[in-house]
Design an enzyme around this catalytic site. Structure first.
Site, PDB file in Angstrom:
ATOM      1  N   GLU A 162      -3.685   3.572   1.810  1.00 40.23           N
ATOM      2  CA  GLU A 162      -4.000   3.726   3.224  1.00 40.23           C
ATOM      3  C   GLU A 162      -4.206   5.218   3.471  1.00 40.23           C
ATOM      4  OE1 GLU A 162      -1.568   3.874   7.383  1.00 40.23           O
ATOM      5  OE2 GLU A 162      -1.019   2.278   5.991  1.00 40.23           O
ATOM      6  N   ARG A 215      -1.601  10.987   4.259  1.00 36.43           N
ATOM      7  CA  ARG A 215      -2.218  11.641   5.417  1.00 36.43           C
ATOM      8  C   ARG A 215      -3.292  12.583   4.899  1.00 36.43           C
ATOM      9  NH1 ARG A 215       3.204  11.268   6.971  1.00 36.43           N
ATOM     10  NH2 ARG A 215       3.436  10.098   8.906  1.00 36.43           N
ATOM     11  N   GLU A 232      -2.508  10.821 -11.193  1.00 35.99           N
ATOM     12  CA  GLU A 232      -2.337  10.768 -12.644  1.00 35.99           C
ATOM     13  C   GLU A 232      -3.196   9.644 -13.199  1.00 35.99           C
ATOM     14  OE1 GLU A 232       1.193  10.416 -16.004  1.00 35.99           O
ATOM     15  OE2 GLU A 232       1.555   9.611 -13.996  1.00 35.99           O
ATOM     16  N   ASN A 237      -5.113  11.735  11.242  1.00 40.27           N
ATOM     17  CA  ASN A 237      -4.663  12.026  12.596  1.00 40.27           C
ATOM     18  C   ASN A 237      -5.660  13.009  13.192  1.00 40.27           C
ATOM     19  OD1 ASN A 237      -2.069  10.550  12.775  1.00 40.27           O
ATOM     20  ND2 ASN A 237      -1.583  11.822  11.018  1.00 40.27           N
ATOM     21  N   HIS A 239       0.824  -1.202   0.000  1.00 43.09           N
ATOM     22  CA  HIS A 239       0.000   0.000   0.000  1.00 43.09           C
ATOM     23  C   HIS A 239       0.860   1.254   0.000  1.00 43.09           C
ATOM     24  CE1 HIS A 239       0.473  -0.558   4.458  1.00 43.09           C
ATOM     25  NE2 HIS A 239       0.651   0.761   4.410  1.00 43.09           N
ATOM     26  N   HIS A 263       2.918  11.911  -7.280  1.00 40.39           N
ATOM     27  CA  HIS A 263       1.532  11.533  -7.528  1.00 40.39           C
ATOM     28  C   HIS A 263       1.401  10.025  -7.450  1.00 40.39           C
ATOM     29  CE1 HIS A 263       3.520  11.338 -11.511  1.00 40.39           C
ATOM     30  NE2 HIS A 263       2.773  10.244 -11.654  1.00 40.39           N
TER      31      HIS A 263
END
Length: 128
Positions: free
Chosen positions: A56, A9, A122, A60, A5, A74
């Site tokens: 993922e 964030r 992209e 936070n 993965h 990207h």
């Protein structure tokens, strides 16, 4: 070995899930809150994690924005019909930042879209 993965964030998990799932057509594969660490992880993708690389999305708690810096480029997604894909992304409220067309100094047809956090995605036309 295989790539499992990529983690991004995000400042607003719900907006990000809407973008990746509703606009780009991924599926929410799993999501879990970690109260002790004050974060939530959501995994999205086009197929099961056993066979596919996924994203993922890490939220936070209380952090609404990140400085993306200059190191990130990207993620890339292969599509069968880039023109229809971009039109559908617009209809679903997505932001196309580079219209479909041949890449500079090449012939591969690409486009770029932007997620709610400013991350670039992209789109690459898969040769038929």
């Amino acid at each position: 070995m295989r790539l499992l993965h990529t983690m991004l964030r995000v400042g607003n998990l719900e907006d990000s899930l809407k973008f990746y799932c509703d606009v780009l057509g991924m599926k929410l594969l799993r999501q879990k809150e970690y109260p002790g660490g004050e974060f939530t992880l959501a995994f999205v993708g086009y197929g099961d994690e056993v066979d596919h690389t996924v994203l993922e999305l890490t939220y936070n708690w209380g952090v609404e924005q990140y400085d993306l810096g200059t190191g990130y480029g990207h993620i890339a997604i292969g599509v069968e019909d880039i023109y229809t894909t971009c039109a559908n992304i617009r209809l679903r409220g997505g932001k196309v930042t580079r219209e479909p067309g041949p890449m500079k100094h090449g012939s591969t047809v690409i486009a770029f879209v932007e997620d709610p956090n400013g991350y670039k995605v992209e789109l690459i036309q898969i040769p038929s």
